[in-house]
Design an enzyme around this catalytic site. Structure first.
Site, mmCIF file in Angstrom:
data_model
loop_
_atom_site.group_PDB
_atom_site.id
_atom_site.type_symbol
_atom_site.label_atom_id
_atom_site.label_comp_id
_atom_site.label_asym_id
_atom_site.label_seq_id
_atom_site.Cartn_x
_atom_site.Cartn_y
_atom_site.Cartn_z
ATOM 1 N N ASP A 134 -7.203 14.513 -24.626
ATOM 2 C CA ASP A 134 -7.445 13.124 -24.231
ATOM 3 C C ASP A 134 -6.964 12.243 -25.377
ATOM 4 O O ASP A 134 -7.639 12.083 -26.388
ATOM 5 C CB ASP A 134 -8.930 12.900 -23.965
ATOM 6 C CG ASP A 134 -9.232 11.520 -23.404
ATOM 7 O OD1 ASP A 134 -8.398 10.607 -23.598
ATOM 8 O OD2 ASP A 134 -10.291 11.348 -22.780
ATOM 9 N N LYS B 165 -4.572 0.238 -24.938
ATOM 10 C CA LYS B 165 -4.873 0.613 -26.320
ATOM 11 C C LYS B 165 -3.603 0.594 -27.173
ATOM 12 O O LYS B 165 -2.845 -0.375 -27.130
ATOM 13 C CB LYS B 165 -5.587 1.968 -26.349
ATOM 14 C CG LYS B 165 -6.909 1.988 -25.560
ATOM 15 C CD LYS B 165 -7.647 3.293 -25.756
ATOM 16 C CE LYS B 165 -8.991 3.303 -25.051
ATOM 17 N NZ LYS B 165 -8.900 3.708 -23.636
ATOM 18 N N GLU C 8 -0.005 5.031 -0.359
ATOM 19 C CA GLU C 8 -0.631 6.346 -0.478
ATOM 20 C C GLU C 8 0.429 7.437 -0.481
ATOM 21 O O GLU C 8 1.364 7.428 0.317
ATOM 22 C CB GLU C 8 -1.611 6.580 0.669
ATOM 23 C CG GLU C 8 -2.921 5.844 0.503
ATOM 24 C CD GLU C 8 -3.964 6.304 1.507
ATOM 25 O OE1 GLU C 8 -3.608 7.055 2.431
ATOM 26 O OE2 GLU C 8 -5.130 5.903 1.360
ATOM 27 N N THR D 164 -5.016 6.774 -21.304
ATOM 28 C CA THR D 164 -4.901 5.442 -20.748
ATOM 29 C C THR D 164 -3.537 4.884 -21.152
ATOM 30 O O THR D 164 -2.831 5.460 -21.973
ATOM 31 C CB THR D 164 -6.014 4.520 -21.270
ATOM 32 O OG1 THR D 164 -6.016 4.558 -22.704
ATOM 33 C CG2 THR D 164 -7.376 4.950 -20.756
ATOM 34 N N ARG E 186 -3.909 -1.974 -17.952
ATOM 35 C CA ARG E 186 -5.096 -1.130 -17.836
ATOM 36 C C ARG E 186 -4.889 -0.098 -16.739
ATOM 37 O O ARG E 186 -5.169 -0.326 -15.566
ATOM 38 C CB ARG E 186 -6.328 -1.990 -17.547
ATOM 39 C CG ARG E 186 -6.646 -3.021 -18.609
ATOM 40 C CD ARG E 186 -6.961 -2.402 -19.950
ATOM 41 N NE ARG E 186 -8.181 -1.626 -19.918
ATOM 42 C CZ ARG E 186 -9.393 -2.117 -20.181
ATOM 43 N NH1 ARG E 186 -9.537 -3.388 -20.495
ATOM 44 N NH2 ARG E 186 -10.449 -1.344 -20.132
ATOM 45 N N TYR F 201 0.854 -1.191 0.000
ATOM 46 C CA TYR F 201 0.000 0.000 0.000
ATOM 47 C C TYR F 201 0.887 1.237 0.000
ATOM 48 O O TYR F 201 1.814 1.316 0.797
ATOM 49 C CB TYR F 201 -0.902 0.006 1.232
ATOM 50 C CG TYR F 201 -2.318 0.426 0.939
ATOM 51 C CD1 TYR F 201 -2.625 1.757 0.692
ATOM 52 C CD2 TYR F 201 -3.345 -0.501 0.902
ATOM 53 C CE1 TYR F 201 -3.912 2.150 0.413
ATOM 54 C CE2 TYR F 201 -4.644 -0.116 0.621
ATOM 55 C CZ TYR F 201 -4.920 1.210 0.382
ATOM 56 O OH TYR F 201 -6.199 1.608 0.102
#
Length: 422
Positions: free
Chosen positions: A202, A231, A58, A228, A237, A56
């Site tokens: 974008d 693609k 953060e 992203t 992803r 984890y």
């Protein structure tokens, strides 16, 4: 079947392992033409499945809320530096979970609920998160949309300018999900300057083409680049936000703590690998081949009598209006799927049909290019599509089965990267 390649999964959950194995076979044997899909390399797959999953994290490198980040910080810093170098930007954030949260972070960084935002209308090729009504971005902000010309299928930049100057939006989005033509980032930048707007590119669909030099880069023209990482970029992803240094603090704060908790470290590692791969000469060749294949496929489809939105393509994507074939897009897409050709049904500009039963299909060449198909194969692909659409109109399942056998044979000769099947 290759469930044996996942021995721990097979032992712990045979049912789920069988689903994974079936998907491996499906991806290996079908011709995947959905323009937002691709194959990641074995290296990206391995990086995405590492013990980084267990940590984890953060915060940001050097500024975490959990200890034990010595290696995680190095992974994320590496991905950031690779993104900055590849795309020529001042700042990169590699933590967004996917493209929609990345775009939402842009709103949080620069706008307040009720502000006017401007993007391409969804039916014209835009994205939900560019202020479209059914999206949170259209509910929390006042969305105004531009489109394309009915006669050409191309963006009318004069009309975009008139709308921007009339509405003075806080944000302008350029880019979308069904745009087959080159985006003029410089023209959008001039419009945004006149309107006093923050300009966001974008480039989720075309990021790999930009990285490979097969599409102009927005880096010198826009305030923020959102993308992203899958693609055309052939990563896991995930998503990235890149921007000018003056916006770095606002973007980082919007991603964390504004919208997200800890980043998915295993995805960050996969992004780092994909960015390294995208910096290689072989990726440049791939990006240009994607475009060459798309242009060749478009030309072959035109010869078969298909109506292509804007008359063709400049990038990886082709939008086909099937109105003249008298076959709705949904019926055609499902028939093509049975023929082993995977596409998605899609609205076309000024579509009289409903979005869930539209007039068009959307196809693209990233996946088949990753498998090694070239322009010489595109007439055959166009022929398969033509035969399958004709079969859909006639309800000829035997013809679809025959096409599927041909597709399977060709796919066997061009193994997909990262798939564990021979």
């Amino acid at each position: 079947m290759s469930a044996s390649r996942h021995p721990a999964l097979l032992s712990a959950d045979p049912e789920l392992a069988s689903f994974v194995a079936a998907e491996e076979v499906l991806q290996a044997q079908t011709l995947r033409l959905i323009p937002s899909e691709n194959y990641v390399s074995a290296a990206v797959l391995e990086a995405s499945g590492t013990v980084l999953q267990n940590k984890y994290s953060e915060g940001y490198p050097g500024r975490r809320y959990y200890e034990g980040q010595q290696n995680i910080d190095r992974v994320e810093a590496l991905a950031i530096e690779r993104a900055k170098g590849l795309f020529g930007v001042d700042h990169a954030n590699v933590q967004p979970y996917s493209g929609s949260p990345a775009n939402l972070a842009v709103y949080l960084a620069f706008a307040k609920p009720g502000d006017t935002v401007m993007g391409m209308a969804l039916p014209m090729g835009g994205h939900l998160t560019h202020g479209w009504g059914v999206s949170a971005t259209g509910s929390w902000f006042r969305g105004v949309q531009y489109g394309v010309r009915a006669d050409t299928g191309l963006i009318d930049y004069d009309a975009v300018r008139d709308l921007a100057l009339a509405e003075r939006p806080k944000l302008i989005f350029c880019g979308g999900t069904a745009l087959p033509r080159t985006i003029d980032f410089a023209a959008f930048a001039e419009i945004a300057r006149e309107a006093g707007s923050i300009l966001v590119a974008d480039v989720a669909h075309i990021a790999g083409l930009i990285a490979g030099g097969a599409h102009p880069s927005p880096a010198d023209h826009v305030d923020v680049v959102s993308t992203t990482t899958h693609k055309t970029l052939r990563g896991p992803r995930g998503a990235m936000l890149m921007c000018r240094e003056e916006h770095a603090k606002a973007i980082d704060k919007a991603v964390f703590p504004g919208l997200q908790g800890g980043p998915h470290n295993q995805t960050t590692a996969g992004i780092a690998v994909a960015l390294h791969e995208a910096a290689q000469p072989s990726f440049t060749a791939y990006a240009h081949q994607v475009v060459a294949n798309a242009k060749a496929l478009a030309a072959a489809l035109l010869q078969k009598g298909f109506d292509l939105v804007s008359g063709g393509t400049d990038n990886h994507l082709i939008l086909i209006d099937l109105t003249g074939k008298d076959v709705p897009g949904k019926i055609a897409a499902k028939a093509l799927d049975r023929a082993g050709i995977v596409v998605n049904y899609n609205t076309v500009p000024f579509d009289p049909r409903k979005p869930f039963d539209p007039s068009g299909i959307r196809i693209g060449t990233p996946s088949l290019t990753s498998r090694g198909l070239s322009t010489e194969h595109m007439p055959l692909v166009a022929d398969w599509i033509s035969r399958a659409v004709d079969a859909a109109a006639k309800g000829d399942e035997q013809a679809l089965a025959a096409i599927r056998a041909e597709v399977t044979d060709l796919m066997a000769a061009f193994p997909a990267p990262g798939l564990p099947l021979s």
